[in-house]
Motif scaffolding. Structure first.
Motif, mmCIF file in Angstrom:
data_model
loop_
_atom_site.group_PDB
_atom_site.id
_atom_site.type_symbol
_atom_site.label_atom_id
_atom_site.label_comp_id
_atom_site.label_asym_id
_atom_site.label_seq_id
_atom_site.Cartn_x
_atom_site.Cartn_y
_atom_site.Cartn_z
ATOM 1 N N SER A 1 8.096 26.188 -13.195
ATOM 2 C CA SER A 1 9.416 25.506 -13.519
ATOM 3 C C SER A 1 9.606 24.112 -12.810
ATOM 4 C CB SER A 1 10.523 26.310 -12.869
ATOM 5 O OG SER A 1 10.464 26.301 -11.553
ATOM 6 N N ASP A 2 8.568 23.730 -11.867
ATOM 7 C CA ASP A 2 8.514 22.606 -11.170
ATOM 8 C C ASP A 2 7.542 21.553 -11.886
ATOM 9 O OD1 ASP A 2 10.336 23.560 -9.362
ATOM 10 O OD2 ASP A 2 9.004 23.927 -7.803
ATOM 11 N N GLY A 3 6.800 22.103 -12.927
ATOM 12 C CA GLY A 3 5.633 21.400 -13.357
ATOM 13 C C GLY A 3 6.041 20.193 -14.151
ATOM 14 N N ASP A 4 7.021 20.064 -14.855
ATOM 15 C CA ASP A 4 7.425 18.869 -15.687
ATOM 16 C C ASP A 4 8.085 17.976 -14.891
ATOM 17 O OD1 ASP A 4 6.834 20.536 -17.819
ATOM 18 O OD2 ASP A 4 8.898 20.780 -18.428
ATOM 19 N N GLU A 5 8.834 18.362 -13.998
ATOM 20 C CA GLU A 5 9.430 17.378 -13.033
ATOM 21 C C GLU A 5 8.606 16.582 -12.119
ATOM 22 O OE1 GLU A 5 12.743 16.642 -9.371
ATOM 23 O OE2 GLU A 5 12.552 18.902 -10.486
ATOM 24 N N ALA A 6 7.585 17.194 -11.495
ATOM 25 C CA ALA A 6 6.417 16.663 -10.948
ATOM 26 C C ALA A 6 5.695 15.571 -11.801
ATOM 27 C CB ALA A 6 5.371 17.583 -10.118
ATOM 28 N N GLU A 7 5.482 16.428 -13.207
ATOM 29 C CA GLU A 7 4.747 15.116 -14.154
ATOM 30 C C GLU A 7 5.413 13.832 -14.401
ATOM 31 O OE1 GLU A 7 3.153 17.573 -17.270
ATOM 32 O OE2 GLU A 7 2.056 18.797 -16.102
ATOM 33 N N GLU A 8 6.687 14.036 -14.527
ATOM 34 C CA GLU A 8 7.575 12.885 -14.942
ATOM 35 C C GLU A 8 7.590 12.020 -13.591
ATOM 36 O OE1 GLU A 8 9.241 11.837 -17.270
ATOM 37 O OE2 GLU A 8 8.289 13.626 -18.274
ATOM 38 N N LEU A 9 7.575 12.595 -12.379
ATOM 39 C CA LEU A 9 7.634 11.787 -11.169
ATOM 40 C C LEU A 9 6.170 10.759 -11.109
ATOM 41 C CD1 LEU A 9 8.885 13.933 -8.458
ATOM 42 C CD2 LEU A 9 9.596 12.020 -9.283
ATOM 43 N N TYR A 10 5.100 11.559 -11.697
ATOM 44 C CA TYR A 10 3.736 11.007 -11.524
ATOM 45 C C TYR A 10 3.521 9.943 -12.489
ATOM 46 C CZ TYR A 10 1.865 15.091 -9.211
ATOM 47 O OH TYR A 10 1.565 16.175 -8.409
ATOM 48 N N THR B 1 1.023 -1.089 0.034
ATOM 49 C CA THR B 1 0.044 0.041 -0.077
ATOM 50 C C THR B 1 0.897 1.127 -0.199
ATOM 51 O OG1 THR B 1 -1.599 -1.251 1.268
ATOM 52 C CG2 THR B 1 -1.848 1.337 1.406
ATOM 53 N N VAL B 2 0.865 2.147 -1.171
ATOM 54 C CA VAL B 2 1.424 3.241 -1.010
ATOM 55 C C VAL B 2 0.564 4.554 -0.751
ATOM 56 C CG1 VAL B 2 3.078 4.677 -2.746
ATOM 57 C CG2 VAL B 2 2.916 2.392 -2.895
ATOM 58 N N VAL B 3 1.111 5.123 0.175
ATOM 59 C CA VAL B 3 0.301 6.409 0.684
ATOM 60 C C VAL B 3 1.308 7.490 0.680
ATOM 61 C CG1 VAL B 3 -1.107 7.370 2.420
ATOM 62 C CG2 VAL B 3 -1.015 4.944 2.255
ATOM 63 N N THR B 4 1.234 8.468 -0.100
ATOM 64 C CA THR B 4 2.338 9.627 -0.519
ATOM 65 C C THR B 4 1.590 10.679 -1.088
ATOM 66 O OG1 THR B 4 4.385 9.837 -1.615
ATOM 67 C CG2 THR B 4 2.677 9.037 -2.979
ATOM 68 N N ASN B 5 2.430 11.838 -0.779
ATOM 69 C CA ASN B 5 2.349 13.204 -1.278
ATOM 70 C C ASN B 5 3.734 13.586 -1.916
ATOM 71 O OD1 ASN B 5 3.190 14.246 1.257
ATOM 72 N ND2 ASN B 5 2.585 16.095 0.596
ATOM 73 N N PRO B 6 3.886 13.534 -3.278
ATOM 74 C CA PRO B 6 4.920 13.720 -3.879
ATOM 75 C C PRO B 6 4.926 15.455 -4.252
ATOM 76 C CG PRO B 6 3.741 12.370 -5.475
ATOM 77 C CD PRO B 6 2.775 12.669 -4.209
ATOM 78 N N PRO B 7 6.085 16.058 -4.983
ATOM 79 C CA PRO B 7 6.044 17.462 -4.825
ATOM 80 C C PRO B 7 5.004 17.824 -5.736
ATOM 81 C CG PRO B 7 8.344 16.537 -5.364
ATOM 82 C CD PRO B 7 7.244 15.069 -5.331
ATOM 83 N N TYR B 8 4.326 19.126 -5.521
ATOM 84 C CA TYR B 8 3.267 19.434 -6.303
ATOM 85 C C TYR B 8 3.424 19.934 -7.708
ATOM 86 C CZ TYR B 8 0.191 18.769 -2.115
ATOM 87 O OH TYR B 8 -0.578 18.525 -1.149
ATOM 88 N N GLY B 9 4.398 20.460 -7.786
ATOM 89 C CA GLY B 9 4.751 21.568 -8.997
ATOM 90 C C GLY B 9 4.165 22.513 -9.071
ATOM 91 N N MET B 10 3.737 23.077 -7.954
ATOM 92 C CA MET B 10 3.111 24.474 -8.004
ATOM 93 C C MET B 10 3.561 25.554 -8.858
ATOM 94 S SD MET B 10 0.526 24.007 -6.725
ATOM 95 C CE MET B 10 -0.216 25.580 -5.903
ATOM 96 N N ARG B 11 5.082 25.419 -8.797
ATOM 97 C CA ARG B 11 5.663 26.462 -9.423
ATOM 98 C C ARG B 11 5.695 26.101 -10.880
ATOM 99 N NH1 ARG B 11 10.829 26.936 -6.152
ATOM 100 N NH2 ARG B 11 10.063 24.908 -5.487
#
Ligand SMILES: C[S@@+](CC[C@H](N)C(=O)[O-])C[C@H]1O[C@@H](n2cnc3c(N)ncnc32)[C@H](O)[C@@H]1O
Length: 370
Positions: A310-319, A298-308
């Protein structure tokens, strides 16, 4: 004595708090947006403080009355038998809020309430100046649509402050929200095969809350509450509720794991787990989530949001990377504030819930076993 209580909650987790209170034996439990009401005696007061994993504070409701004018507010407050609760030396700060009401100035309401309580106590104790050198009886008020409700805050510091997270990392999750995520994931830690992983564990909040739950440790066991010092609640009540909580701690072997790419954060997670008394139950390691093997837990998590931006692409890669690791042995509960989370993740969630992480509206997306 039977009291009416109310526990403010983060939006979206009222049902979890209602469930907690029912299990504790509270009566007349009822959830509304952002709060849960219930009734109970002084044991329930102590239990709610000690055991609520997801509530923000336990408020004892003293009175509720119409207050469209300052005179009505003063009289309503003066009519409360304050001398039955606050001793001669008690300190009684006042705070609260007003919404959609004629009395809009919170500082003025605050000072009217302070005056009314001081007058009542001064009249009963026959003194003109109350020393306020003793224990704290924090008074809170809410005025909504011209109806005032007056409370004692029995908790003091908010309940999410368990005492284990002295230092915060950059984007820590509130303990009460982490505990609610563990609850939504139906993780108990006492059933055959139960295990939990947070691959973006940061300061370890989700894993620590899971461990507290698995070991049936009351989250408030390592802190104190204002009402422990109150004279109208017998000290034996707190003693017995605390003793019972210690006796209910159980052994658990469920693996509860956290990892994070940032080494400093992992050190912090360990030190927090130690302060929470669960370091022997959890394991943290440094790892890039993108490089982990497929999930079988069971994975329960809150990864980085990529709110900024510049962070968006990285968060999407993680997802996308997380999505590729799901198997028929895994279940995922992921908190995200990304406006198009499911599209980026590449799969519609089996279920989702609206939650708030602080002021950020989020979704908790559930992906059940395939
Ligand atoms: C929103 S925070 C999690 C906060 C955590 N729930 C807590 O209570 O402290 C996201 C975390 O993801 C970590 N992170 C970012 N990229 C990562 C990656 N590729 N692999 C693992 N962790 C990563 C960050 O170091 C940060 O601690």
């Amino acid at each position: 004595m039977i009291f009416d209580f109310c526990i403010p909650t983060l939006f979206g987790i009222e049902s979890v708090v209602s469930g907690e209170l029912r299990r504790l034996g509270a009566s007349d439990v009822g959830g509304e947006t952002g709060r849960v009401r219930f009734r109970g005696d002084e044991y329930m007061l102590a239990k709610a403080n000690l055991w609520s994993r997801c509530g923000e504070r336990v408020l004892l409701i003293l009175s509720s009355f119409d207050a469209a004018t300052f005179d009505e507010l003063f009289d309503g407050v003066y009519n409360i038998p304050w001398e039955e609760y606050i001793p001669r030396t008690g300190e009684f700060p006042v705070s609260g809020y007003s919404r959609q009401s004629a009395l809009t100035s919170v500082p003025t309401c605050q000072s009217i309430i302070k005056k009314a309580v001081s007058k009542r106590l001064g009249d009963r104790y026959r003194i003109s100046r109350l020393p306020e050198t003793g224990s704290t009886y924090q008074i809170r008020f809410s005025i909504v649509k011209d109806k005032a409700e007056i409370y004692f805050d029995t908790s003091g510091e908010a309940l999410h402050k368990r005492g284990y997270r002295a230092k915060a990392n950059e984007a820590p999750l509130r303990e009460t929200l982490a505990a609610a995520m563990v609850d939504f994931a139906r993780f108990r830690g006492n059933r055959e095969g139960d295990s939990l992983l947070d691959p973006f564990c940061g300061s370890g909040t989700i894993v620590i809350e899971a461990a507290l739950k698995a070991a049936n440790m009351a989250p408030g066991l390592r802190r104190t509450f204002d009402a422990e010092k109150w004279e109208f609640i017998d000290k034996s009540v707190w003693r017995s509720v605390r003793d019972e909580a210690v006796s209910l701690i159980r052994h658990t072997k469920a693996p509860m794991l956290g990892s994070d790419i940032d080494e400093k954060t992992v050190t912090l997670a360990y030190s927090n787990a130690k302060k929470a008394g669960v370091d022997h139950l959890v394991k943290f390691s440094v790892a890039d989530a993108m490089e982990l093997s497929s999930f079988k837990t069971t994975v329960v998590t809150n990864p980085p949001y990529g709110m900024r931006i510049s962070d968006g692409d990285e968060a999407e890669e993680l997802y996308k990377s997380i999505a590729s690791k799901l198997t028929d042995e895994s279940e995922l509960y992921i908190l995200s504030g990304h406006p198009a989370f499911e599209r980026v993740f590449g799969r519609r969630a089996d279920r989702k819930r609206k939650l708030y992480n602080g002021m950020i509206p989020c979704g908790l997306f559930y992906y059940y076993r395939k």
